[in-house]
Design a protein around this motif. Structure first.
Motif, PDB file in Angstrom:
ATOM      1  N   ASP A  59      33.125  23.995  49.979  1.00 39.18           N
ATOM      2  CA  ASP A  59      33.793  24.461  48.776  1.00 39.18           C
ATOM      3  C   ASP A  59      35.301  24.544  49.010  1.00 39.18           C
ATOM      4  O   ASP A  59      35.759  25.243  49.914  1.00 39.18           O
ATOM      5  N   PRO A  60      36.100  23.870  48.185  1.00 36.12           N
ATOM      6  CA  PRO A  60      37.550  23.877  48.400  1.00 36.12           C
ATOM      7  C   PRO A  60      38.226  25.204  48.083  1.00 36.12           C
ATOM      8  O   PRO A  60      39.368  25.411  48.482  1.00 36.12           O
TER       9      PRO A  60
ATOM     10  N   THR B 260      37.839  21.622  54.453  1.00 37.21           N
ATOM     11  CA  THR B 260      36.601  21.292  53.767  1.00 37.21           C
ATOM     12  C   THR B 260      36.151  19.885  54.127  1.00 37.21           C
ATOM     13  O   THR B 260      36.962  19.015  54.445  1.00 37.21           O
TER      14      THR B 260
ATOM     15  N   THR C 246      31.195  24.965  54.486  1.00 31.24           N
ATOM     16  CA  THR C 246      32.642  24.827  54.298  1.00 31.24           C
ATOM     17  C   THR C 246      32.998  23.740  53.292  1.00 31.24           C
ATOM     18  O   THR C 246      34.116  23.243  53.291  1.00 31.24           O
TER      19      THR C 246
END
Length: 337
Positions: free
Chosen positions: A308-309, A49, A306
């Motif tokens: 969002d963890p 991320t 990308t």
């Protein structure tokens, strides 16, 4: 008679000595458990991320919790000592916890707003900064929001009088419950409920035909689509049920927990309520909202997908742009979002 009186006096003193210590030990265990939960959540997040404001704020939250835990431990161990001309006793354990609780309780709206602005700016790319400058900006923003909120809590006469009154009329240390957290949770659950009602039939259809497969060494959800569907254009109506499935597939336990808390009106201390899992839950909700409102501008090659963890939002887009995905990738049975 004298021996019995001495024994009763000793038991009374022992009870008086252990009473605040038990409360301090319980507080120590609660905060220690919260720190472990936060560290575990940070360790479980996706490694690929890109950095954003919420990431830095979560790290700062763990640091503040650790400072609170260290302060409680030192005061509990020495009990009564003087440091830099100030005398610290068990009273300060409750005082520090109350100040931190009030600070946490006032941070929900600001953190939510700043994170939303951060994603909107990154998505629109109105401001382009080098990586180091962006990193310094996030660090400065986090420090500023902590200092400003703490200054507001310490400088507000109403909060000060409330803390003073609570300590004067109550032996036990009271706790502060945040109204910001309650209404923020209520608003997100209502928005989620409206979204589910709006596209209930579409969600059921997608769930019945959904497949889990691998695409470019990454696990994704393969959503069904008709042969005459467009593979390049994503509308809000078609993406909403996919967003709901991806979001609930990751955060359904926390959604149920929030529903129970709201229905039973459970009063949770603010120093517990502000935690990393809750912040990442809010983070995913914000990202889904920004994606949905700007779905016509989405680009699969953009790194914004990308951030969002925990939720892999590419699951909502890749199957719509790749035809006959199942012909060149074998389905697998484990989903990792």
């Amino acid at each position: 008679m004298t021996a019995l009186s001495s024994e009763n006096s000793f038991q009374h003193q022992l009870h008086q000595t252990n009473r605040p210590l038990d409360g301090n030990c319980l507080l120590f265990l609660i905060i220690f458990g919260k720190i472990l939960l936060n560290i575990l959540t940070l360790g479980m997040k996706r490694k690929n991320t890109y950095q954003h404001f919420m990431e830095y704020f979560c790290i700062s939250l763990v640091f503040i919790d650790f400072l609170l835990l260290a302060s409680i431990s030192i005061i509990s161990y020495f009990r009564d000592f003087v440091f830099l001309g100030m005398r610290f006793t068990n009273y300060h354990i409750c005082l520090f916890t109350q100040i931190i609780s009030c600070t946490y309780g006032c941070l929900h709206y600001p953190v939510f707003s700043i994170a939303c602005i951060d994603y909107c700016l990154n998505f629109s790319k109105t401001i382009k900064l080098p990586f180091k400058c962006q990193k310094l900006l996030y660090i400065f923003t986090v420090i500023l929001i902590w200092i400003s909120t703490l200054s507001y809590v310490l400088g507000d006469p109403a909060i000060y009088q409330s803390l003073k009154a609570q300590h004067s009329y109550s032996y036990q240390c009271p706790f502060y419950s945040s109204e910001q957290s309650y209404w923020l949770s209520f608003a997100m659950l209502m928005a989620l409920c409206v979204a589910c009602v709006t596209c209930c039939s579409e969600v059921v259809t997608l769930v019945q035909g959904i497949r889990i497969t691998s695409y470019k060494k990454e696990t994704i959800l393969y959503f069904p689509f008709s042969s005459h569907s467009s593979y390049t254009v994503n509308t809000k109506k078609t993406l909403l049920p996919k967003f709901i499935i991806c979001f609930l597939g990751t955060w359904l336990p926390l959604v149920f927990l929030q529903v129970i808390i709201l229905l039973l009106n459970v009063q949770i201390p603010a120093y517990i309520e502000m935690n990393v899992p809750w912040l990442y839950f809010v983070n995913s909700f914000l990202i889904a909202t920004v994606y949905w409102f700007n779905c016509h501008k989405l680009n699969l090659r953009d790194i914004v997908l990308t951030v969002d963890p925990f939720v892999n939002w590419k699951c909502c887009f890749i199957p719509c742009t790749v035809h006959n995905l199942e012909h060149f990738e074998k389905p697998i049975s484990i989903i990792i979002c």
